[in-house]
Motif scaffolding. Structure first.
Motif, PDB file in Angstrom:
ATOM      1  N   ILE A  80       0.862  -1.181   0.000  1.00 21.84           N
ATOM      2  CA  ILE A  80       0.000   0.000   0.000  1.00 21.84           C
ATOM      3  C   ILE A  80       0.894   1.224   0.000  1.00 21.84           C
ATOM      4  O   ILE A  80       1.416   1.656   1.032  1.00 21.84           O
ATOM      5  CB  ILE A  80      -0.942  -0.007   1.218  1.00 21.84           C
ATOM      6  N   TYR A  87      -2.851  -4.554  -3.763  1.00 23.78           N
ATOM      7  CA  TYR A  87      -3.498  -4.905  -2.498  1.00 23.78           C
ATOM      8  C   TYR A  87      -4.471  -6.055  -2.718  1.00 23.78           C
ATOM      9  O   TYR A  87      -5.087  -6.164  -3.754  1.00 23.78           O
ATOM     10  CB  TYR A  87      -4.251  -3.703  -1.918  1.00 23.78           C
ATOM     11  N   CYS A  94       2.657  -1.443   4.337  1.00 19.60           N
ATOM     12  CA  CYS A  94       1.948  -0.174   4.176  1.00 19.60           C
ATOM     13  C   CYS A  94       2.845   1.020   4.495  1.00 19.60           C
ATOM     14  O   CYS A  94       3.444   1.084   5.578  1.00 19.60           O
ATOM     15  CB  CYS A  94       0.739  -0.117   5.112  1.00 19.60           C
ATOM     16  N   ARG A 102      -6.051   6.503   3.443  1.00 19.97           N
ATOM     17  CA  ARG A 102      -6.938   5.508   2.829  1.00 19.97           C
ATOM     18  C   ARG A 102      -7.534   4.559   3.872  1.00 19.97           C
ATOM     19  O   ARG A 102      -7.814   3.397   3.574  1.00 19.97           O
ATOM     20  CB  ARG A 102      -6.167   4.678   1.796  1.00 19.97           C
ATOM     21  N   ASP A 104     -10.315   4.114   5.114  1.00 21.43           N
ATOM     22  CA  ASP A 104     -11.647   3.545   4.888  1.00 21.43           C
ATOM     23  C   ASP A 104     -11.619   2.383   3.891  1.00 21.43           C
ATOM     24  O   ASP A 104     -12.626   1.704   3.689  1.00 21.43           O
ATOM     25  CB  ASP A 104     -12.594   4.627   4.385  1.00 21.43           C
ATOM     26  N   ARG A 105     -10.453   2.123   3.272  1.00 16.95           N
ATOM     27  CA  ARG A 105     -10.391   1.097   2.223  1.00 16.95           C
ATOM     28  C   ARG A 105      -9.977  -0.285   2.737  1.00 16.95           C
ATOM     29  O   ARG A 105     -10.199  -1.283   2.055  1.00 16.95           O
ATOM     30  CB  ARG A 105      -9.392   1.512   1.138  1.00 16.95           C
ATOM     31  N   TYR A 106      -9.317  -0.351   3.893  1.00 13.81           N
ATOM     32  CA  TYR A 106      -8.693  -1.601   4.305  1.00 13.81           C
ATOM     33  C   TYR A 106      -9.108  -1.994   5.719  1.00 13.81           C
ATOM     34  O   TYR A 106      -9.526  -1.154   6.517  1.00 13.81           O
ATOM     35  CB  TYR A 106      -7.162  -1.486   4.256  1.00 13.81           C
ATOM     36  N   ASN A 107      -8.939  -3.288   6.014  1.00 16.91           N
ATOM     37  CA  ASN A 107      -9.185  -3.800   7.361  1.00 16.91           C
ATOM     38  C   ASN A 107      -8.030  -4.703   7.772  1.00 16.91           C
ATOM     39  O   ASN A 107      -7.520  -5.477   6.946  1.00 16.91           O
ATOM     40  CB  ASN A 107     -10.500  -4.588   7.411  1.00 16.91           C
TER      41      ASN A 107
END
Length: 241
Positions: A80, A87, A94, A102, A104-107
């Motif tokens: 990332i 990804y 990262c 970003r 809100d894009r990943y967990n």
């Protein structure tokens, strides 16, 4: 991935700390101990259990280093960072500067902070806050900050890896040859700030023609022409040297 005995022990100690119910652990080991190898192994073990891992780095060189080591061990991962669009794996290296924009894009279920002493900075704190249920592993050779802030706001336990003396004794690091100055230094009158010498007072003692010439003379006699690193107290001291 073949680990050295002390690396196996450190990883076992980290996993035991998490198994005991702790959420955040800091592993400290000196330069040369193979910290990237250790956290790569932790990431690989986590991936085998379908745990989503984010390895946090704050410099491009560390991103490349972590990614190269994971590839060396055959660990599939994404990156990332600007210019990378791969990804999707359970493990991602990262760039913190990219991830914080970003979130809100990943967990993630596990966050590994390379150079873990940076974990109290606002960028890292924002990332940790986004994943409140994720476990945190910090890895560092220097579990302290120059601004004096403690790390206990992030980490609940410090796991101690080998010492430099241990690594030298067991043949993993070369034993250094040390040369001392001819002129003895008297630092008894130098005060301290945040656990270290007062920089201004120390510079006044160290930034002298006698000490600098002594170091240059030793260098010229022992290893002339060999690349060297000189550690100075402050910018003026470095300029004078």
């Amino acid at each position: 991935m073949i680990l050295r005995p002390y690396q196996e022990k450190a990883i076992t100690d980290v996993r035991s700390a998490f198994a005991s119910g702790l959420k955040s652990v800091c592993l400290t080991a000196p330069c040369g101990a193979g910290k990237t190898v250790m956290f790569s192994r932790v990431a690989a073990l986590a991936m085998a259990r379908n745990v989503r891992v984010g390895i946090l780095v704050h410099r491009d060189s560390l991103l490349t280093q972590a990614s190269s080591k994971l590839r060396e061990f055959g660990v599939q991962h994404g990156i990332i960072s600007p210019g990378h669009g791969n990804y999707g794996d359970n493990i991602n290296v990262c760039s913190v500067q990219t991830l914080v924009r970003r979130l809100d894009r990943y967990n993630f279920d596990l966050l590994i902070a390379d150079e873990g002493h940076h974990a109290t900075s606002p960028t890292y704190e924002k990332i940790f806050a986004r994943y409140p249920n994720a476990k945190i592993l910090g890895v560092t050779a220097t579990p302290e900050r120059t601004d004096g802030r403690g790390l206990d706001s992030v980490y609940q336990k410090l796991v101690l890896g080998p010492s430099i003396a241990d690594l030298i004794r067991d043949g993993y690091l070369v034993e250094p040859i040390t040369y001392g100055p001819i002129h003895k230094l008297d630092l008894s009158g130098v005060g301290s700030k945040m656990g270290d010498y007062d920089q201004r007072q120390l510079a006044a003692h160290m930034d002298t023609p006698c000490i600098t010439a002594d170091a240059i003379t030793h260098y010229s006699q022992i290893c002339p022409g060999v690349p060297a690193v000189v550690f100075c107290v402050n910018i003026k001291h470095a300029e004078d040297v």
